[in-house]
Design an enzyme around this catalytic site. Structure first.
Site, PDB file in Angstrom:
ATOM      1  N   ASP A 144       0.829  -1.219   0.000  1.00  0.00           N
ATOM      2  CA  ASP A 144       0.000   0.000   0.000  1.00  0.00           C
ATOM      3  C   ASP A 144       0.865   1.271   0.000  1.00  0.00           C
ATOM      4  OD1 ASP A 144      -2.407   1.336  -0.037  1.00  0.00           O
ATOM      5  OD2 ASP A 144      -2.879   1.006   2.069  1.00  0.00           O
ATOM      6  N   ASP A 180      -9.863   4.325  -1.712  1.00  0.00           N
ATOM      7  CA  ASP A 180     -10.659   3.326  -0.996  1.00  0.00           C
ATOM      8  C   ASP A 180     -12.160   3.488  -1.242  1.00  0.00           C
ATOM      9  OD1 ASP A 180      -8.276   2.543   0.109  1.00  0.00           O
ATOM     10  OD2 ASP A 180      -8.682   3.342   2.116  1.00  0.00           O
TER      11      ASP A 180
HETATM   12  C1  LIG Z   1     -12.198   7.206   3.352  1.00  0.00           C
HETATM   13  O1  LIG Z   1     -11.024   7.351   4.125  1.00  0.00           O
HETATM   14  C2  LIG Z   1     -10.294   8.535   3.842  1.00  0.00           C
HETATM   15  C3  LIG Z   1      -8.977   8.458   4.557  1.00  0.00           C
HETATM   16  O2  LIG Z   1      -9.134   8.089   5.872  1.00  0.00           O
HETATM   17  C4  LIG Z   1     -11.151   9.735   4.253  1.00  0.00           C
HETATM   18  O3  LIG Z   1     -10.465  10.921   3.965  1.00  0.00           O
HETATM   19  C5  LIG Z   1     -12.445   9.690   3.449  1.00  0.00           C
HETATM   20  O4  LIG Z   1     -13.310  10.719   3.867  1.00  0.00           O
HETATM   21  C6  LIG Z   1     -13.156   8.363   3.625  1.00  0.00           C
HETATM   22  N1  LIG Z   1     -14.262   8.310   2.689  1.00  0.00           N
HETATM   23  C7  LIG Z   1     -15.488   8.050   3.082  1.00  0.00           C
HETATM   24  C8  LIG Z   1     -16.546   8.079   2.017  1.00  0.00           C
HETATM   25  O5  LIG Z   1     -15.749   7.788   4.228  1.00  0.00           O
END
Ligand SMILES: *[C@@H]1O[C@H](CO)[C@@H](O)[C@H](O)[C@H]1NC(C)=O
Ligand SMILES: *[C@@H]1O[C@H](CO)[C@@H](O)[C@H](O)[C@H]1NC(C)=O
Ligand SMILES: *[C@@H]1O[C@H](CO)[C@@H](O)[C@H](O)[C@H]1NC(C)=O
Ligand SMILES: *[C@@H]1O[C@H](CO)[C@@H](O)[C@H](O)[C@H]1NC(C)=O
Length: 504
Positions: free
Chosen positions: A190, A262
Protein backbone atom coordinates in the site's frame (compact mmCIF):
# COMPACT_ATOMS: atom_id res chain seq x y z
CA UNK A 1 17.80 -15.68 -17.28
CA UNK A 2 16.24 -14.70 -20.60
CA UNK A 3 18.73 -14.08 -23.39
CA UNK A 4 18.35 -10.87 -25.41
CA UNK A 5 17.24 -13.03 -28.37
CA UNK A 6 14.49 -14.66 -26.30
CA UNK A 7 13.33 -11.22 -25.18
CA UNK A 8 13.29 -10.14 -28.83
CA UNK A 9 11.02 -13.07 -29.70
CA UNK A 10 8.75 -12.28 -26.76
CA UNK A 11 8.50 -8.65 -27.83
CA UNK A 12 7.86 -9.58 -31.46
CA UNK A 13 5.04 -11.95 -30.52
CA UNK A 14 3.40 -9.32 -28.35
CA UNK A 15 3.59 -6.73 -31.11
CA UNK A 16 2.19 -9.23 -33.64
CA UNK A 17 -0.76 -10.22 -31.45
CA UNK A 18 -1.56 -6.59 -30.71
CA UNK A 19 -1.37 -5.63 -34.36
CA UNK A 20 -3.65 -8.48 -35.42
CA UNK A 21 -6.51 -7.61 -33.12
CA UNK A 22 -8.34 -4.55 -32.00
CA UNK A 23 -9.73 -6.43 -29.06
CA UNK A 24 -8.41 -5.57 -25.63
CA UNK A 25 -7.19 -8.68 -23.84
CA UNK A 26 -5.15 -9.96 -20.93
CA UNK A 27 -2.01 -12.04 -20.97
CA UNK A 28 -0.30 -13.74 -18.02
CA UNK A 29 0.60 -11.40 -15.14
CA UNK A 30 4.19 -10.91 -13.81
CA UNK A 31 3.88 -13.54 -11.07
CA UNK A 32 2.13 -16.00 -13.38
CA UNK A 33 -1.64 -15.51 -12.99
CA UNK A 34 -4.40 -15.64 -15.62
CA UNK A 35 -7.37 -14.43 -13.60
CA UNK A 36 -7.95 -11.86 -10.86
CA UNK A 37 -7.94 -13.11 -7.24
CA UNK A 38 -11.10 -13.86 -5.27
CA UNK A 39 -11.62 -13.85 -1.55
CA UNK A 40 -12.05 -11.54 1.41
CA UNK A 41 -10.15 -8.64 2.95
CA UNK A 42 -10.60 -7.31 6.48
CA UNK A 43 -10.53 -3.58 5.76
CA UNK A 44 -14.26 -3.04 5.20
CA UNK A 45 -15.12 -4.49 8.59
CA UNK A 46 -12.19 -2.74 10.31
CA UNK A 47 -13.53 0.62 9.07
CA UNK A 48 -17.13 -0.08 10.10
CA UNK A 49 -18.75 1.42 13.17
CA UNK A 50 -18.50 -0.53 15.42
CA UNK A 51 -15.37 -2.07 13.88
CA UNK A 52 -14.41 -5.73 13.72
CA UNK A 53 -12.24 -6.69 16.68
CA UNK A 54 -9.26 -7.43 14.45
CA UNK A 55 -7.49 -10.53 15.82
CA UNK A 56 -6.94 -14.20 15.07
CA UNK A 57 -10.33 -15.56 16.20
CA UNK A 58 -12.51 -12.99 14.45
CA UNK A 59 -10.51 -13.41 11.24
CA UNK A 60 -10.84 -17.18 11.48
CA UNK A 61 -14.61 -16.93 11.85
CA UNK A 62 -14.81 -14.66 8.77
CA UNK A 63 -12.53 -16.90 6.74
CA UNK A 64 -14.21 -20.13 7.81
CA UNK A 65 -17.47 -18.62 6.56
CA UNK A 66 -15.68 -17.68 3.33
CA UNK A 67 -14.48 -21.26 2.92
CA UNK A 68 -17.84 -22.81 3.76
CA UNK A 69 -19.98 -20.58 1.55
CA UNK A 70 -17.71 -19.59 -1.32
CA UNK A 71 -14.58 -21.75 -1.25
CA UNK A 72 -15.71 -24.01 -4.03
CA UNK A 73 -16.33 -20.99 -6.28
CA UNK A 74 -12.70 -19.96 -6.16
CA UNK A 75 -12.93 -17.35 -3.39
CA UNK A 76 -9.74 -18.45 -1.70
CA UNK A 77 -7.74 -15.47 -0.42
CA UNK A 78 -8.22 -14.47 3.19
CA UNK A 79 -6.41 -11.18 3.32
CA UNK A 80 -5.44 -9.16 6.39
CA UNK A 81 -5.35 -5.40 6.00
CA UNK A 82 -3.43 -2.87 8.09
CA UNK A 83 -3.03 -3.76 11.78
CA UNK A 84 -1.84 -7.39 11.71
CA UNK A 85 1.83 -6.43 12.08
CA UNK A 86 3.77 -4.41 14.64
CA UNK A 87 3.32 -0.80 13.56
CA UNK A 88 6.64 0.85 14.39
CA UNK A 89 9.41 -1.76 14.29
CA UNK A 90 10.38 -5.08 12.84
CA UNK A 91 12.15 -8.14 14.26
CA UNK A 92 15.87 -8.22 15.12
CA UNK A 93 16.65 -7.77 11.42
CA UNK A 94 13.97 -5.17 10.78
CA UNK A 95 11.74 -7.70 9.03
CA UNK A 96 8.00 -7.05 9.22
CA UNK A 97 6.68 -9.05 12.16
CA UNK A 98 3.21 -9.99 13.36
CA UNK A 99 1.63 -8.45 16.42
CA UNK A 100 1.61 -11.54 18.60
CA UNK A 101 -0.92 -9.97 20.99
CA UNK A 102 -3.45 -10.36 18.15
CA UNK A 103 -2.13 -12.88 15.63
CA UNK A 104 -0.15 -16.06 15.25
CA UNK A 105 0.45 -15.89 11.51
CA UNK A 106 1.99 -19.36 10.93
CA UNK A 107 -0.93 -20.92 12.84
CA UNK A 108 -3.42 -18.81 10.89
CA UNK A 109 -1.84 -19.81 7.57
CA UNK A 110 -1.96 -23.41 8.64
CA UNK A 111 -5.61 -23.16 9.57
CA UNK A 112 -6.51 -21.44 6.29
CA UNK A 113 -4.54 -23.87 4.16
CA UNK A 114 -6.42 -26.68 5.92
CA UNK A 115 -9.62 -25.06 4.61
CA UNK A 116 -8.09 -24.78 1.10
CA UNK A 117 -7.79 -21.01 1.56
CA UNK A 118 -4.77 -18.77 1.06
CA UNK A 119 -3.37 -16.06 3.33
CA UNK A 120 -2.86 -12.43 2.34
CA UNK A 121 -0.94 -9.78 4.29
CA UNK A 122 -0.65 -6.02 4.02
CA UNK A 123 2.63 -4.07 4.00
CA UNK A 124 4.07 -0.62 3.32
CA UNK A 125 7.27 0.19 1.43
CA UNK A 126 10.55 1.02 3.18
CA UNK A 127 11.98 0.08 6.59
CA UNK A 128 11.03 1.27 10.07
CA UNK A 129 12.85 4.41 11.17
CA UNK A 130 13.34 2.80 14.60
CA UNK A 131 15.20 -0.09 12.93
CA UNK A 132 17.83 2.05 11.24
CA UNK A 133 20.71 0.42 13.10
CA UNK A 134 19.54 -3.15 12.64
CA UNK A 135 21.45 -5.48 10.35
CA UNK A 136 19.77 -6.69 7.16
CA UNK A 137 19.27 -10.43 7.43
CA UNK A 138 21.97 -12.49 5.73
CA UNK A 139 24.36 -9.63 4.94
CA UNK A 140 28.02 -10.40 5.50
CA UNK A 141 29.83 -8.11 6.09
CA UNK A 142 26.80 -6.69 7.94
CA UNK A 143 24.80 -3.93 6.27
CA UNK A 144 22.61 -1.72 8.45
CA UNK A 145 19.20 -0.64 7.14
CA UNK A 146 20.20 3.02 7.19
CA UNK A 147 23.28 2.17 5.05
CA UNK A 148 20.93 1.56 2.11
CA UNK A 149 18.36 4.28 2.82
CA UNK A 150 17.89 7.54 0.95
CA UNK A 151 17.57 9.45 4.23
CA UNK A 152 13.90 10.28 3.51
CA UNK A 153 11.53 9.21 6.31
CA UNK A 154 7.75 9.61 6.27
CA UNK A 155 4.91 10.06 8.74
CA UNK A 156 4.15 6.33 8.71
CA UNK A 157 7.28 5.47 10.75
CA UNK A 158 9.11 4.30 7.59
CA UNK A 159 12.23 5.38 5.74
CA UNK A 160 12.83 4.93 2.02
CA UNK A 161 15.38 2.58 0.49
CA UNK A 162 17.86 3.44 -2.21
CA UNK A 163 16.93 0.52 -4.43
CA UNK A 164 20.11 0.83 -6.49
CA UNK A 165 21.93 -0.69 -3.48
CA UNK A 166 21.96 -4.50 -3.62
CA UNK A 167 21.36 -4.87 0.13
CA UNK A 168 17.97 -3.13 -0.26
CA UNK A 169 16.94 -6.10 -2.41
CA UNK A 170 18.27 -8.39 0.31
CA UNK A 171 15.87 -6.75 2.74
CA UNK A 172 12.84 -7.39 0.48
CA UNK A 173 14.05 -10.96 0.00
CA UNK A 174 14.35 -11.43 3.76
CA UNK A 175 10.79 -10.19 4.33
CA UNK A 176 9.32 -12.35 1.58
CA UNK A 177 11.35 -15.40 2.58
CA UNK A 178 9.99 -15.09 6.12
CA UNK A 179 6.43 -14.59 4.81
CA UNK A 180 6.88 -17.71 2.67
CA UNK A 181 8.08 -19.68 5.70
CA UNK A 182 4.88 -18.63 7.50
CA UNK A 183 2.73 -19.65 4.52
CA UNK A 184 1.78 -16.26 3.04
CA UNK A 185 0.26 -16.35 -0.47
CA UNK A 186 -0.64 -12.73 -1.24
CA UNK A 187 0.92 -9.36 -0.51
CA UNK A 188 -0.93 -6.06 -0.66
CA UNK A 189 1.66 -3.30 -0.92
CA UNK A 190 0.00 0.00 0.00
CA UNK A 191 0.85 3.72 -0.20
CA UNK A 192 2.86 3.35 -3.40
CA UNK A 193 3.87 6.60 -5.05
CA UNK A 194 3.48 8.32 -7.36
CA UNK A 195 -0.28 8.10 -7.16
CA UNK A 196 -1.25 7.31 -3.59
CA UNK A 197 -2.72 10.43 -1.99
CA UNK A 198 -0.36 11.79 0.61
CA UNK A 199 -2.97 12.63 3.30
CA UNK A 200 -0.26 14.52 5.22
CA UNK A 201 1.80 11.35 5.60
CA UNK A 202 4.88 12.94 4.00
CA UNK A 203 5.29 10.00 1.60
CA UNK A 204 8.42 9.82 -0.55
CA UNK A 205 7.67 11.09 -4.07
CA UNK A 206 8.53 7.79 -5.73
CA UNK A 207 8.35 4.39 -4.04
CA UNK A 208 7.93 2.45 -7.29
CA UNK A 209 11.29 0.79 -6.53
CA UNK A 210 9.58 -1.16 -3.75
CA UNK A 211 7.18 -2.74 -6.25
CA UNK A 212 10.11 -4.05 -8.27
CA UNK A 213 11.94 -5.06 -5.08
CA UNK A 214 9.00 -7.14 -3.76
CA UNK A 215 8.34 -8.66 -7.16
CA UNK A 216 11.98 -9.77 -7.42
CA UNK A 217 11.79 -11.06 -3.86
CA UNK A 218 8.77 -13.19 -4.74
CA UNK A 219 10.52 -14.46 -7.88
CA UNK A 220 13.70 -15.42 -6.01
CA UNK A 221 11.74 -17.17 -3.27
CA UNK A 222 9.74 -19.27 -5.69
CA UNK A 223 6.55 -19.55 -3.59
CA UNK A 224 3.52 -18.65 -5.70
CA UNK A 225 2.37 -15.27 -4.37
CA UNK A 226 0.32 -12.48 -5.78
CA UNK A 227 1.46 -8.87 -5.49
CA UNK A 228 -1.35 -6.31 -5.33
CA UNK A 229 -0.36 -2.64 -5.33
CA UNK A 230 -2.34 0.20 -3.86
CA UNK A 231 -3.87 2.76 -3.90
CA UNK A 232 -4.78 5.12 -6.79
CA UNK A 233 -1.56 4.71 -8.80
CA UNK A 234 -0.01 7.04 -11.36
CA UNK A 235 -1.10 5.87 -14.83
CA UNK A 236 1.36 7.56 -17.16
CA UNK A 237 3.61 5.40 -19.34
CA UNK A 238 6.68 5.84 -17.17
CA UNK A 239 4.99 4.27 -14.16
CA UNK A 240 2.37 2.05 -15.78
CA UNK A 241 5.21 0.18 -17.48
CA UNK A 242 6.72 -0.49 -14.06
CA UNK A 243 3.44 -1.68 -12.51
CA UNK A 244 2.44 -4.07 -15.24
CA UNK A 245 5.50 -5.26 -17.09
CA UNK A 246 5.93 -9.00 -17.39
CA UNK A 247 8.26 -9.15 -20.37
CA UNK A 248 11.43 -9.14 -18.33
CA UNK A 249 10.22 -11.41 -15.62
CA UNK A 250 13.21 -10.70 -13.43
CA UNK A 251 12.80 -6.93 -13.51
CA UNK A 252 9.17 -6.16 -12.75
CA UNK A 253 6.26 -6.13 -11.11
CA UNK A 254 2.65 -6.55 -9.86
CA UNK A 255 -0.41 -8.72 -10.67
CA UNK A 256 -3.11 -6.21 -9.83
CA UNK A 257 -3.21 -2.48 -9.23
CA UNK A 258 -5.73 -0.18 -7.66
CA UNK A 259 -7.43 2.27 -10.02
CA UNK A 260 -9.04 4.44 -7.34
CA UNK A 261 -8.95 5.41 -3.69
CA UNK A 262 -10.66 3.33 -1.00
CA UNK A 263 -14.33 2.39 -1.22
CA UNK A 264 -14.55 3.12 2.48
CA UNK A 265 -17.21 4.78 4.54
CA UNK A 266 -15.18 5.75 7.56
CA UNK A 267 -16.83 5.01 10.88
CA UNK A 268 -20.30 4.55 9.44
CA UNK A 269 -22.71 1.73 10.19
CA UNK A 270 -22.76 0.84 6.46
CA UNK A 271 -19.81 -0.55 4.51
CA UNK A 272 -20.01 1.86 1.61
CA UNK A 273 -22.27 4.28 -0.26
CA UNK A 274 -23.40 4.46 -3.88
CA UNK A 275 -21.60 7.77 -4.37
CA UNK A 276 -18.24 6.14 -3.58
CA UNK A 277 -18.94 3.19 -5.85
CA UNK A 278 -19.83 5.57 -8.70
CA UNK A 279 -16.47 7.30 -8.25
CA UNK A 280 -14.60 4.00 -8.64
CA UNK A 281 -16.63 2.97 -11.68
CA UNK A 282 -15.72 6.31 -13.27
CA UNK A 283 -12.03 5.80 -12.39
CA UNK A 284 -12.10 2.40 -14.10
CA UNK A 285 -13.55 4.08 -17.21
CA UNK A 286 -10.73 6.63 -17.23
CA UNK A 287 -8.07 3.98 -16.57
CA UNK A 288 -9.20 1.52 -19.24
CA UNK A 289 -9.81 4.32 -21.78
CA UNK A 290 -6.08 5.05 -21.52
CA UNK A 291 -5.18 1.43 -22.28
CA UNK A 292 -7.46 0.80 -25.29
CA UNK A 293 -5.67 3.02 -27.84
CA UNK A 294 -2.28 1.45 -27.01
CA UNK A 295 -3.33 -1.81 -28.68
CA UNK A 296 -1.21 -3.71 -26.16
CA UNK A 297 -2.22 -6.76 -24.15
CA UNK A 298 -2.85 -6.05 -20.48
CA UNK A 299 -0.70 -7.89 -17.94
CA UNK A 300 -2.10 -6.44 -14.71
CA UNK A 301 -5.63 -6.83 -13.37
CA UNK A 302 -7.50 -3.78 -12.10
CA UNK A 303 -8.20 -3.66 -8.38
CA UNK A 304 -11.35 -1.59 -7.80
CA UNK A 305 -11.02 -2.14 -4.03
CA UNK A 306 -13.24 -4.29 -1.87
CA UNK A 307 -16.36 -5.79 -3.38
CA UNK A 308 -19.35 -4.91 -1.21
CA UNK A 309 -22.16 -7.16 -2.42
CA UNK A 310 -22.47 -9.85 0.24
CA UNK A 311 -24.67 -8.25 2.87
CA UNK A 312 -28.19 -6.85 2.92
CA UNK A 313 -28.81 -3.21 1.97
CA UNK A 314 -28.82 -1.91 5.56
CA UNK A 315 -25.29 -3.20 6.18
CA UNK A 316 -23.83 -2.72 2.69
CA UNK A 317 -25.21 0.78 2.15
CA UNK A 318 -26.37 -0.09 -1.38
CA UNK A 319 -29.79 -1.14 -2.68
CA UNK A 320 -30.16 -4.65 -4.08
CA UNK A 321 -30.13 -3.27 -7.65
CA UNK A 322 -26.95 -1.33 -6.92
CA UNK A 323 -25.34 -4.45 -5.42
CA UNK A 324 -26.07 -6.29 -8.65
CA UNK A 325 -24.58 -3.39 -10.65
CA UNK A 326 -21.42 -3.55 -8.51
CA UNK A 327 -21.06 -7.29 -9.15
CA UNK A 328 -21.66 -6.70 -12.87
CA UNK A 329 -18.99 -4.02 -13.03
CA UNK A 330 -16.37 -5.87 -11.05
CA UNK A 331 -16.87 -8.95 -13.25
CA UNK A 332 -16.95 -6.89 -16.46
CA UNK A 333 -13.64 -5.23 -15.61
CA UNK A 334 -12.05 -8.50 -14.40
CA UNK A 335 -11.35 -6.64 -11.17
CA UNK A 336 -10.19 -8.45 -8.04
CA UNK A 337 -13.23 -10.12 -6.47
CA UNK A 338 -12.03 -9.55 -2.93
CA UNK A 339 -15.06 -9.06 -0.68
CA UNK A 340 -15.16 -6.52 2.10
CA UNK A 341 -18.48 -7.88 3.37
CA UNK A 342 -19.23 -9.58 6.67
CA UNK A 343 -18.83 -13.20 5.62
CA UNK A 344 -20.86 -14.44 8.56
CA UNK A 345 -23.88 -12.43 7.38
CA UNK A 346 -24.15 -13.22 3.66
CA UNK A 347 -27.75 -12.94 2.50
CA UNK A 348 -29.39 -14.93 -0.30
CA UNK A 349 -28.89 -12.20 -2.91
CA UNK A 350 -25.22 -11.89 -1.93
CA UNK A 351 -24.71 -15.63 -2.22
CA UNK A 352 -26.40 -15.77 -5.60
CA UNK A 353 -24.44 -12.80 -7.00
CA UNK A 354 -21.20 -14.44 -5.90
CA UNK A 355 -21.93 -17.97 -7.09
CA UNK A 356 -24.30 -17.63 -10.09
CA UNK A 357 -23.16 -20.13 -12.72
CA UNK A 358 -23.68 -17.78 -15.64
CA UNK A 359 -21.84 -14.96 -13.87
CA UNK A 360 -18.94 -17.34 -13.22
CA UNK A 361 -18.88 -18.14 -16.91
CA UNK A 362 -18.84 -14.43 -17.85
CA UNK A 363 -16.04 -13.82 -15.30
CA UNK A 364 -13.98 -16.52 -16.97
CA UNK A 365 -14.45 -14.70 -20.28
CA UNK A 366 -13.60 -11.24 -18.96
CA UNK A 367 -10.44 -12.59 -17.26
CA UNK A 368 -9.21 -12.76 -20.88
CA UNK A 369 -11.27 -9.93 -22.43
CA UNK A 370 -12.15 -7.06 -20.07
CA UNK A 371 -14.88 -4.57 -20.80
CA UNK A 372 -14.13 -1.18 -22.30
CA UNK A 373 -16.55 1.70 -22.70
CA UNK A 374 -18.51 2.39 -25.88
CA UNK A 375 -21.46 4.72 -25.51
CA UNK A 376 -21.34 7.26 -22.71
CA UNK A 377 -17.62 7.81 -23.09
CA UNK A 378 -17.37 11.14 -24.86
CA UNK A 379 -15.84 13.18 -22.05
CA UNK A 380 -12.38 12.31 -20.71
CA UNK A 381 -13.12 13.39 -17.16
CA UNK A 382 -16.81 12.50 -16.82
CA UNK A 383 -18.73 9.47 -18.03
CA UNK A 384 -22.37 9.70 -19.06
CA UNK A 385 -25.14 8.55 -16.73
CA UNK A 386 -26.07 5.91 -19.32
CA UNK A 387 -23.19 3.74 -20.45
CA UNK A 388 -22.61 0.73 -22.67
CA UNK A 389 -19.52 -1.44 -22.35
CA UNK A 390 -18.23 -4.30 -24.48
CA UNK A 391 -15.76 -7.12 -23.75
CA UNK A 392 -14.43 -9.12 -26.69
CA UNK A 393 -15.50 -10.42 -29.14
CA UNK A 394 -13.23 -13.41 -28.82
CA UNK A 395 -11.75 -13.57 -32.36
CA UNK A 396 -12.26 -17.34 -32.55
CA UNK A 397 -15.72 -17.84 -31.08
CA UNK A 398 -17.26 -14.41 -31.69
CA UNK A 399 -18.59 -14.38 -28.12
CA UNK A 400 -18.81 -10.94 -26.51
CA UNK A 401 -19.99 -9.58 -23.18
CA UNK A 402 -22.07 -6.41 -22.99
CA UNK A 403 -22.81 -4.30 -19.96
CA UNK A 404 -25.62 -1.73 -20.05
CA UNK A 405 -25.97 0.67 -17.13
CA UNK A 406 -27.90 3.62 -15.80
CA UNK A 407 -25.74 5.07 -13.05
CA UNK A 408 -28.63 6.97 -11.65
CA UNK A 409 -29.42 10.34 -10.19
CA UNK A 410 -28.71 9.20 -6.66
CA UNK A 411 -25.13 9.59 -5.48
CA UNK A 412 -22.55 11.97 -6.86
CA UNK A 413 -23.99 13.69 -9.92
CA UNK A 414 -20.91 15.82 -10.46
CA UNK A 415 -19.25 12.69 -11.82
CA UNK A 416 -21.54 12.68 -14.83
CA UNK A 417 -21.97 14.66 -18.00
CA UNK A 418 -24.80 15.43 -18.47
CA UNK A 419 -26.05 15.24 -14.87
CA UNK A 420 -28.46 12.31 -14.75
CA UNK A 421 -32.14 13.13 -15.07
CA UNK A 422 -33.19 10.42 -12.63
CA UNK A 423 -35.84 7.78 -13.07
CA UNK A 424 -35.96 5.13 -15.75
CA UNK A 425 -33.70 5.52 -18.79
CA UNK A 426 -34.18 3.92 -22.19
CA UNK A 427 -31.31 2.43 -24.23
CA UNK A 428 -32.02 1.62 -27.90
CA UNK A 429 -29.49 -0.02 -30.21
CA UNK A 430 -28.71 -2.92 -32.53
CA UNK A 431 -25.74 -5.21 -31.91
CA UNK A 432 -24.19 -4.06 -35.18
CA UNK A 433 -23.98 -0.57 -33.65
CA UNK A 434 -21.34 -2.03 -31.32
CA UNK A 435 -19.25 -3.28 -34.26
CA UNK A 436 -20.27 -6.94 -33.92
CA UNK A 437 -20.11 -8.75 -37.24
CA UNK A 438 -22.14 -11.96 -37.19
CA UNK A 439 -25.69 -12.30 -38.59
CA UNK A 440 -27.42 -13.29 -35.39
CA UNK A 441 -26.71 -13.79 -31.71
CA UNK A 442 -28.27 -15.38 -28.70
CA UNK A 443 -28.39 -12.70 -25.98
CA UNK A 444 -28.01 -14.39 -22.59
CA UNK A 445 -29.11 -12.20 -19.73
CA UNK A 446 -26.80 -13.32 -16.91
CA UNK A 447 -29.00 -12.45 -13.95
CA UNK A 448 -32.40 -13.12 -15.64
CA UNK A 449 -32.26 -16.20 -17.89
CA UNK A 450 -35.95 -15.87 -18.69
CA UNK A 451 -35.04 -12.77 -20.73
CA UNK A 452 -32.73 -14.71 -23.07
CA UNK A 453 -33.53 -14.24 -26.73
CA UNK A 454 -32.18 -14.60 -30.24
CA UNK A 455 -31.67 -11.41 -32.20
CA UNK A 456 -30.28 -10.51 -35.58
CA UNK A 457 -27.35 -8.17 -35.65
CA UNK A 458 -29.45 -5.38 -37.13
CA UNK A 459 -32.57 -5.74 -35.01
CA UNK A 460 -33.42 -2.86 -32.64
CA UNK A 461 -33.19 -3.82 -28.99
CA UNK A 462 -34.73 -1.61 -26.36
CA UNK A 463 -33.83 -1.81 -22.67
CA UNK A 464 -35.27 0.26 -19.86
CA UNK A 465 -33.11 0.67 -16.74
CA UNK A 466 -33.93 2.15 -13.35
CA UNK A 467 -31.55 4.35 -11.35
CA UNK A 468 -28.45 2.33 -10.54
CA UNK A 469 -29.63 -0.64 -12.60
CA UNK A 470 -27.61 -2.58 -15.17
CA UNK A 471 -27.60 -5.65 -17.42
CA UNK A 472 -24.82 -8.19 -17.91
CA UNK A 473 -25.19 -10.01 -21.22
CA UNK A 474 -23.19 -12.71 -22.90
CA UNK A 475 -23.87 -12.60 -26.64
CA UNK A 476 -23.15 -15.81 -28.54
CA UNK A 477 -23.13 -16.09 -32.36
CA UNK A 478 -25.65 -18.61 -33.68
CA UNK A 479 -24.53 -21.49 -35.88
CA UNK A 480 -25.18 -21.25 -39.61
CA UNK A 481 -24.33 -17.57 -39.56
CA UNK A 482 -23.01 -15.84 -42.65
CA UNK A 483 -24.09 -18.55 -45.12
CA UNK A 484 -20.99 -20.44 -46.20
CA UNK A 485 -19.81 -20.84 -42.63
CA UNK A 486 -17.73 -17.67 -42.43
CA UNK A 487 -16.41 -17.76 -38.90
CA UNK A 488 -14.38 -14.56 -39.01
CA UNK A 489 -15.30 -12.65 -35.89
CA UNK A 490 -14.27 -9.09 -36.15
CA UNK A 491 -14.61 -6.07 -33.97
CA UNK A 492 -13.65 -3.40 -36.39
CA UNK A 493 -14.98 -0.21 -34.83
CA UNK A 494 -17.34 -0.08 -37.78
CA UNK A 495 -20.40 0.08 -35.56
CA UNK A 496 -22.13 3.40 -35.16
CA UNK A 497 -21.27 3.40 -31.44
CA UNK A 498 -17.52 3.76 -30.98
CA UNK A 499 -15.20 4.55 -28.14
CA UNK A 500 -14.96 8.27 -28.70
CA UNK A 501 -12.90 9.58 -25.81
CA UNK A 502 -9.36 10.33 -26.85
CA UNK A 503 -6.55 9.13 -24.60
CA UNK A 504 -6.60 11.01 -21.32
C1 LIG B 1 -12.20 7.21 3.35
O1 LIG B 1 -11.02 7.35 4.12
C2 LIG B 1 -10.29 8.54 3.84
C3 LIG B 1 -8.98 8.46 4.56
O2 LIG B 1 -9.13 8.09 5.87
C4 LIG B 1 -11.15 9.74 4.25
O3 LIG B 1 -10.46 10.92 3.96
C5 LIG B 1 -12.44 9.69 3.45
O4 LIG B 1 -13.31 10.72 3.87
C6 LIG B 1 -13.16 8.36 3.63
N1 LIG B 1 -14.26 8.31 2.69
C7 LIG B 1 -15.49 8.05 3.08
C8 LIG B 1 -16.55 8.08 2.02
O5 LIG B 1 -15.75 7.79 4.23
C1 LIG C 1 4.60 10.66 -14.91
O1 LIG C 1 4.17 11.06 -13.63
C2 LIG C 1 5.21 11.49 -12.79
C3 LIG C 1 4.68 11.72 -11.39
O2 LIG C 1 3.32 12.00 -11.34
C4 LIG C 1 5.85 12.75 -13.40
O3 LIG C 1 6.90 13.19 -12.58
C5 LIG C 1 6.39 12.37 -14.77
O4 LIG C 1 6.91 13.51 -15.39
C6 LIG C 1 5.30 11.79 -15.63
N1 LIG C 1 5.90 11.28 -16.86
C7 LIG C 1 5.34 11.44 -18.05
C8 LIG C 1 6.03 10.81 -19.20
O5 LIG C 1 4.31 12.08 -18.20
C1 LIG D 1 -31.96 -19.44 -30.17
O1 LIG D 1 -31.81 -20.21 -31.35
C2 LIG D 1 -31.25 -21.50 -31.13
C3 LIG D 1 -31.00 -22.14 -32.49
O2 LIG D 1 -32.12 -22.05 -33.29
C4 LIG D 1 -32.17 -22.31 -30.24
O3 LIG D 1 -31.60 -23.57 -29.98
C5 LIG D 1 -32.35 -21.56 -28.93
O4 LIG D 1 -33.27 -22.23 -28.10
C6 LIG D 1 -32.84 -20.15 -29.16
N1 LIG D 1 -32.80 -19.45 -27.91
C7 LIG D 1 -33.79 -18.68 -27.47
C8 LIG D 1 -33.60 -18.05 -26.13
O5 LIG D 1 -34.79 -18.48 -28.11
C1 LIG E 1 -16.13 -13.21 -43.66
O1 LIG E 1 -16.80 -12.11 -43.05
C2 LIG E 1 -15.98 -10.96 -42.86
C3 LIG E 1 -16.77 -9.95 -42.04
O2 LIG E 1 -18.07 -9.81 -42.53
C4 LIG E 1 -15.54 -10.45 -44.25
O3 LIG E 1 -14.70 -9.33 -44.07
C5 LIG E 1 -14.76 -11.57 -44.95
O4 LIG E 1 -14.41 -11.15 -46.25
C6 LIG E 1 -15.60 -12.85 -45.03
N1 LIG E 1 -14.75 -13.92 -45.52
C7 LIG E 1 -15.19 -14.82 -46.40
C8 LIG E 1 -14.19 -15.91 -46.78
O5 LIG E 1 -16.30 -14.81 -46.87
Amino acid sequence: MLTPAAIGILLASVVASAAGSDVLHFETTPNGFNAPPRGWNSFGLQALSPPLNFEQESVISQCDALADNLGKYGYEYCSLDSGWSIGDHGDENGRIDYDSSKFDIPALANHLHGKKLKLGVYILPGYFSKDKDKQIYGTNPPVKLSDVGTGECDGLARCAFDYTKPAAQKYCNSVVDQFASWGVDFIKLDFITPGSPDNNAGLPADSSGSVICYHKAIAQNGRKMRLDISWKLERNDTYYSIWKNNLLKFENSADSMRVDQDINNSNQPTLTSWKTVQRTIEQYRQYISLQVPKGQPLTIYPDMDNLFVGNKASLTGLSDGQRQTVMTHWIGAAANLILGSDMTKLDSLGLSLLTNTRAQDVAKFTASYPMRPLEGNNNNMKGSPKQIWIAGPDPTTGVAVIVLANYGASGDNSLFDPAPAGGKQELKFALKDFGLSQDSYCVKDTWNPKNDRNVTCTETISVSLDDGESRLWKVVPQTGRNAGGNTTNTWSRTGSIKPTASPL
